[in-house]
Design a protein around this motif. Sequence first.
Motif, PDB file in Angstrom:
ATOM      1  N   LYS A  58     -31.136   0.039  -1.088  1.00 53.52           N
ATOM      2  CA  LYS A  58     -32.404  -0.411  -0.500  1.00 53.52           C
ATOM      3  C   LYS A  58     -32.247  -1.789   0.138  1.00 53.52           C
ATOM      4  N   ILE A  59     -31.296  -2.574  -0.394  1.00 53.37           N
ATOM      5  CA  ILE A  59     -31.104  -3.943   0.077  1.00 53.37           C
ATOM      6  C   ILE A  59     -29.608  -4.248   0.072  1.00 53.37           C
ATOM      7  N   LEU A  60     -29.156  -4.959   1.102  1.00 51.31           N
ATOM      8  CA  LEU A  60     -27.740  -5.262   1.248  1.00 51.31           C
ATOM      9  C   LEU A  60     -27.553  -6.782   1.254  1.00 51.31           C
ATOM     10  N   PHE A  61     -26.614  -7.253   0.428  1.00 50.27           N
ATOM     11  CA  PHE A  61     -26.290  -8.679   0.355  1.00 50.27           C
ATOM     12  C   PHE A  61     -24.950  -8.922   1.055  1.00 50.27           C
ATOM     13  N   LEU A  96     -27.564  -3.159  12.063  1.00 51.55           N
ATOM     14  CA  LEU A  96     -28.273  -2.816  10.822  1.00 51.55           C
ATOM     15  C   LEU A  96     -29.672  -3.430  10.819  1.00 51.55           C
ATOM     16  N   ALA A  97     -29.779  -4.648  11.343  1.00 50.69           N
ATOM     17  CA  ALA A  97     -31.091  -5.313  11.412  1.00 50.69           C
ATOM     18  C   ALA A  97     -32.044  -4.533  12.319  1.00 50.69           C
ATOM     19  N   LYS A  98     -31.503  -4.017  13.424  1.00 47.29           N
ATOM     20  CA  LYS A  98     -32.329  -3.213  14.343  1.00 47.29           C
ATOM     21  C   LYS A  98     -32.836  -1.945  13.660  1.00 47.29           C
ATOM     22  N   GLU A  99     -32.049  -1.443  12.698  1.00 44.43           N
ATOM     23  CA  GLU A  99     -32.441  -0.240  11.961  1.00 44.43           C
ATOM     24  C   GLU A  99     -33.326  -0.582  10.748  1.00 44.43           C
ATOM     25  N   HIS A 100     -33.730  -1.858  10.653  1.00 47.04           N
ATOM     26  CA  HIS A 100     -34.640  -2.340   9.601  1.00 47.04           C
ATOM     27  C   HIS A 100     -34.033  -2.240   8.192  1.00 47.04           C
ATOM     28  N   MET A 101     -32.717  -2.452   8.121  1.00 47.76           N
ATOM     29  CA  MET A 101     -32.063  -2.553   6.817  1.00 47.76           C
ATOM     30  C   MET A 101     -32.457  -3.897   6.199  1.00 47.76           C
ATOM     31  N   THR A 102     -32.894  -3.862   4.962  1.00 46.55           N
ATOM     32  CA  THR A 102     -33.238  -5.104   4.262  1.00 46.55           C
ATOM     33  C   THR A 102     -31.947  -5.832   3.893  1.00 46.55           C
ATOM     34  N   MET A 103     -31.838  -7.088   4.312  1.00 47.82           N
ATOM     35  CA  MET A 103     -30.584  -7.821   4.087  1.00 47.82           C
ATOM     36  C   MET A 103     -30.834  -9.275   3.706  1.00 47.82           C
ATOM     37  N   ILE A 104     -29.965  -9.778   2.828  1.00 49.04           N
ATOM     38  CA  ILE A 104     -29.884 -11.214   2.545  1.00 49.04           C
ATOM     39  C   ILE A 104     -28.465 -11.642   2.891  1.00 49.04           C
ATOM     40  N   ILE A 105     -28.352 -12.610   3.795  1.00 52.73           N
ATOM     41  CA  ILE A 105     -27.052 -12.983   4.341  1.00 52.73           C
ATOM     42  C   ILE A 105     -26.811 -14.470   4.140  1.00 52.73           C
ATOM     43  N   VAL A 106     -25.784 -14.805   3.358  1.00 54.06           N
ATOM     44  CA  VAL A 106     -25.334 -16.195   3.278  1.00 54.06           C
ATOM     45  C   VAL A 106     -24.376 -16.399   4.443  1.00 54.06           C
ATOM     46  N   THR A 107     -24.668 -17.369   5.312  1.00 56.43           N
ATOM     47  CA  THR A 107     -23.861 -17.517   6.523  1.00 56.43           C
ATOM     48  C   THR A 107     -23.797 -18.968   6.992  1.00 56.43           C
ATOM     49  N   HIS A 108     -22.706 -19.273   7.709  1.00 60.11           N
ATOM     50  CA  HIS A 108     -22.585 -20.561   8.408  1.00 60.11           C
ATOM     51  C   HIS A 108     -22.763 -20.375   9.915  1.00 60.11           C
ATOM     52  N   GLU A 109     -23.040 -19.148  10.326  1.00 61.16           N
ATOM     53  CA  GLU A 109     -23.182 -18.848  11.762  1.00 61.16           C
ATOM     54  C   GLU A 109     -24.638 -19.089  12.174  1.00 61.16           C
ATOM     55  N   GLU A 162     -39.260  -8.718   1.253  1.00 65.94           N
ATOM     56  CA  GLU A 162     -40.024  -7.525   1.603  1.00 65.94           C
ATOM     57  C   GLU A 162     -39.105  -6.468   2.202  1.00 65.94           C
ATOM     58  N   GLU A 163     -39.512  -5.220   2.101  1.00 65.65           N
ATOM     59  CA  GLU A 163     -38.744  -4.122   2.699  1.00 65.65           C
ATOM     60  C   GLU A 163     -38.599  -4.340   4.199  1.00 65.65           C
ATOM     61  N   GLY A 164     -37.368  -4.188   4.701  1.00 69.13           N
ATOM     62  CA  GLY A 164     -37.110  -4.350   6.129  1.00 69.13           C
ATOM     63  C   GLY A 164     -36.870  -5.776   6.575  1.00 69.13           C
ATOM     64  N   GLU A 165     -36.984  -6.725   5.660  1.00 68.51           N
ATOM     65  CA  GLU A 165     -36.833  -8.140   6.015  1.00 68.51           C
ATOM     66  C   GLU A 165     -35.354  -8.541   6.026  1.00 68.51           C
ATOM     67  N   VAL A 166     -35.001  -9.403   6.985  1.00 67.77           N
ATOM     68  CA  VAL A 166     -33.655  -9.972   7.037  1.00 67.77           C
ATOM     69  C   VAL A 166     -33.770 -11.472   6.775  1.00 67.77           C
ATOM     70  N   ILE A 167     -33.105 -11.915   5.724  1.00 70.49           N
ATOM     71  CA  ILE A 167     -33.174 -13.325   5.333  1.00 70.49           C
ATOM     72  C   ILE A 167     -31.772 -13.921   5.380  1.00 70.49           C
ATOM     73  N   SER A 168     -31.624 -15.038   6.078  1.00 75.36           N
ATOM     74  CA  SER A 168     -30.364 -15.770   6.066  1.00 75.36           C
ATOM     75  C   SER A 168     -30.513 -16.988   5.165  1.00 75.36           C
ATOM     76  N   ILE A 169     -29.469 -17.246   4.380  1.00 76.02           N
ATOM     77  CA  ILE A 169     -29.450 -18.424   3.522  1.00 76.02           C
ATOM     78  C   ILE A 169     -28.371 -19.354   4.055  1.00 76.02           C
ATOM     79  N   ILE A 170     -28.777 -20.566   4.410  1.00 80.20           N
ATOM     80  CA  ILE A 170     -27.851 -21.557   4.948  1.00 80.20           C
ATOM     81  C   ILE A 170     -27.874 -22.790   4.060  1.00 80.20           C
TER      82      ILE A 170
END
Length: 252
Positions: free
Chosen positions: A167-170, A193-206, A27-35
Amino acid sequence: MKLLEMNHVKKEFDGLGVLKDISLSVEEGEVISIIGPSGSGKSTLLRCATMLENMDGGELTYMGEKAAWETDCKCVYASKSDLKRIHSYFGLVFQSFNLFPHYSVLKNITDALVSVDKIPKKEAVERAEKLLGQLGLSDKKDAYPYQLSGGQQQRVSIARALAKQPKILFFDEPTSALDPELTVEVLKVIKELAKEHMTMIIVTHEMQFAKEVSDRIIFMEEGIIKAQGTPEELFGTDNERVQEFIGHLSGA
């Protein structure tokens, strides 16, 4: 509004199923992390979403526009002109920066805007300078990548992705090439960027970062989504495999 939909995505390499029927929507504005563990298909999923890899099956849709779909058991992609427009909807930040070593910081950011997106040079430079200011790099615009720390290089690559006004940042493991001190520097930028409601999908180990920044966390293993939910749901899960993975990476 759904910015991205991936339905029943499949990808094989040499007959080995790396992605096995993956479906997700953003969804617009959503931040999703993939672990998930190495080899689980996380980066391949991002590469399919950004069309760096062609899917073997499934459907890919941005902003309601179909980029790829399945016909007669194989994937077909939209026309070149449609794909060019769809490409403008997203930006991608790699783990290895991927900056051009022979270009200055400013040219690294503006080059594609001018040569590919046909944006007037004056506007491209204004966008780049504004972003460099926001990312604390105004004094580095004439520097070359070899003159920057890893954290600074990654901030330049984030600026380059943002300059396209996607619109979305990977992010594909954006801190895996950095030492702990520089990791903090880059994660701070992503949190802003998350505070500014940037839509993001982040692959992370953090893990702690994923817990703090995400609206939703997806746990992948063996090419499938094994679990997903809010950070509270995932970190509080009774799924033993997820517990084991999070505990191992969190040092528990």
